[in-house]
Design an enzyme around this catalytic site. Structure first.
Site, PDB file in Angstrom:
ATOM      1  N   ALA A 144      49.987  61.614   9.900  1.00  0.00           N
ATOM      2  CA  ALA A 144      48.783  61.180  10.608  1.00  0.00           C
ATOM      3  C   ALA A 144      48.865  59.684  10.858  1.00  0.00           C
ATOM      4  CB  ALA A 144      47.522  61.510   9.823  1.00  0.00           C
ATOM      5  N   ASP A 145      48.205  59.260  11.917  1.00  0.00           N
ATOM      6  CA  ASP A 145      48.148  57.835  12.235  1.00  0.00           C
ATOM      7  C   ASP A 145      47.008  57.154  11.485  1.00  0.00           C
ATOM      8  OD1 ASP A 145      49.491  57.345  15.501  1.00  0.00           O
ATOM      9  OD2 ASP A 145      49.910  58.967  14.133  1.00  0.00           O
ATOM     10  N   ARG A 146      45.953  57.923  11.213  1.00  0.00           N
ATOM     11  CA  ARG A 146      44.798  57.343  10.526  1.00  0.00           C
ATOM     12  C   ARG A 146      44.040  58.417   9.762  1.00  0.00           C
ATOM     13  NH1 ARG A 146      40.896  53.394  13.702  1.00  0.00           N
ATOM     14  NH2 ARG A 146      42.731  52.123  13.415  1.00  0.00           N
TER      15      ARG A 146
END
Length: 110
Positions: free
Chosen positions: A9-11
């Site tokens: 995930a990026d965030r």
């Protein structure tokens, strides 16, 4: 069968919602349906404690021509509307745990 699904995930935000490439949300739904755990592997620095939920994550819109053109040639009607997000948001309720370099973070038992 499959015991678990692991994605990146990026965030990640405070309620456990995550932003990642389009298709991650569908994988989480499939894992839930089949009774498999759904884990998100992220560096601890990707956990954003300033945002409350996935609704607060800014989702980049990709260029429309990625969907309306092939090799520079338009294949869609000129006036067609396009929604082309770069990410989707997976609700924290579908996530079994976060795998970080500091260990695995799981939901609190209610």
């Amino acid at each position: 069968g499959i015991d678990a699904v692991v994605v990146g995930a990026d965030r990640v935000v405070c309620n456990g919602d995550t932003a990642n490439k389009v298709g991650t949300y569908q994988l989480a739904i499939a894992a839930k349906y089949h009774g498999a755990g759904f884990y998100v592997a992220v560096p601890f620095t990707s956990i954003d404690t300033k945002l409350a939920s996935g609704k607060d994550i800014h989702i980049e819109q990709r260029p429309a021509d990625e969907l309306t053109c092939i090799n520079g040639k338009r294949i869609a009607a000129n006036d067609i509307g396009v929604w082309n997000p770069g990410f989707d948001v997976t609700p924290g309720t579908l996530i079994t745990g976060l795998i970080t370099e500091k260990g695995v973070i799981t939901k609190k038992e209610e």
